[in-house]
Design an enzyme around this catalytic site. Sequence first.
Site, short mmCIF file in Angstrom:
data_model
loop_
_atom_site.label_atom_id
_atom_site.label_comp_id
_atom_site.label_asym_id
_atom_site.label_seq_id
_atom_site.Cartn_x
_atom_site.Cartn_y
_atom_site.Cartn_z
CB SER A 24 7.80 -3.55 1.11
OG SER A 24 6.85 -2.59 0.73
CB SER A 61 6.28 -0.90 4.09
OG SER A 61 6.12 -2.25 3.71
CE LYS A 64 6.84 -4.57 6.33
NZ LYS A 64 6.72 -4.61 4.86
#
Length: 609
Positions: free
Chosen positions: A306, A282, A206
């Site tokens: 997330s 996210s 990420k």
Amino acid sequence: MGKKKNVMVPAAEVDLSNVEYNYEQIQAPHITGLTLKLLTRALEAPVVGPILISDLRHKNKTVEVLRNTVIPEQPMYKPEYPPQEPEPGTIVVDDAGKPEDRVATAVNCLPLYDPSTRWTEDLTNSFKYWKIRDFAYAYRSGLTTPSTVAEQMISALEEFHKNNPSSPLLISFDPDDVRKQAAVSTKRFEEGNPISILDGIFVAIKDDIDCYPFPTRGGSTWFHNVRPIKKDAVSVSRLRNCGVILIGKANMHEMGLGTTGNNANYGTPRNPHALDRYTGGSSSGPAALVASGLCSAALGTDGGGSVRIPSSLCGIVGLKTTYSRTEMEGSLCGSGTVEIIGPLASTVEDAMLVYAAILGPSLSEKTRMQPSPPCFPDLSNEESLNVLSSVRLGKYTKWFNDVYTSEISEKCEDVLKLLTESHGCQTLEIVIPEMHEMRTAHVVSIGSESLGSLNPHCEDGDGRKLTCDARTNLALFRSFTAGDYIAAQRLRRRAMHYHMEIFKKVDVIVTPTSGMTAPLIPPGALKYGESNLQVSGYLMRFVISANLLGLPAISVPVGYDKQGLPIGLQLIGRPWGEASLLRLASAIEGISGNSKKRPALYYDILKGK
């Protein structure tokens, strides 16, 4: 006359028989496009902004909770846990040892691998994801090489980005770097010296976790300029030490300030099961990459669901570890109190293998937190399943059923019944007081911590470069006072008390992972973003206690709604109880795995189909 104050009794004296669950919906407008751009400017204006935010806070009772309430507990600024009993049926590992040694131990804890049921299986009839051990078997048997798989992955990824330029899965990607890593891995196999079961396995990172030499932007267009990186994050370095091939930096909701995965800077990743829907966020790019078969696993961060939300919406597994179980150095959220780095993977065993590689706190956190030793469930024999017969599942029915559509809670309820029938698990009714207060404490905590890390740069003018939905969230966070933050930490201690009392009666709390399946992407949201706090409320309905209290949790796919969208079941465990969650998640996977559907967007990079 002053305002009437609400005086809370000490948490230990709360009468649980009088607790009522309040079905609440966040009061806020749904705004996209140019309207969102105008609202953002209004919220940031000196006079109008505070008026609008004050109205929003009053409508959602945050002022009542934080400023008009006397809370007797002392603040808890970071999670604090009483000593925990050892987990049964587990193998303990050294969190200060070599990651490849921990991974080897984790492999020995898995059921015997039978290639005849995996490599020769026809996936066109009953879909199953390739496991890490499938890749490892193929490499060791000479059926393929990491370099061959790398070419197939690169070709698939480039084809996807060519056909979907507005929804990239990776925002930093260097095919030549992937080829170099794969060539080195291939040579190790040729020489008969693979480092670990993870050697040659493709993993995405990420974009808020450092992965040298790629910049860490946090999904923004500018943050890498104020925070250059010189080395990998600790978790990424541990993966490299195991021979993992790192494919690049995955797309994400900008700075983690959202739950849908929308990113107006680079494009919004699409859900592999329905390309007109969000992935959740996210960790949007990591989830989409794993769900589409382009990599076996990914690292994400989880400060408000997330990792778990996008895992649930994309039909994969997402593990949130206990706070400080994994090292946070080298991530944008390294100094927070609610966030962790955790794996997203297509199967429970793959999540366990990646978890084995990355676990281990910093020395300072280990000294402060005094964690129970990390361990893995011994799944290598039938006796492990016998442990499940004593597992007590805690279900708060009114909360469990507070979902957008009953299909979600019904599917999750079906799995609980199967656990009872197949393994003898017992489901007990529990009550969790002060849910609204807990959600308020979480948003103040994560909001204040996000603002603390971003504000120095935003004050220099870079804040204007953020997307509109990020800026609207920051405008709300700026309204929090020091008193609000302290009140939130008092509420954190109350919530911790309630949960520790619950864990005296049950072993695991069970909920749906998310209150809704993947939401549609409004056309107007792609250019300027979207503010839809009601959708965020549904997506985050069940996840925040694990973040505020630092508890371990895992999302496991359990089926689909009538539209074919994935549904996830969440397990929340005792502090340091990752092994118990992994065992139970593996059992759930076993009783619900035959219903898997091939995603609309899927690439078979192992066989090259």
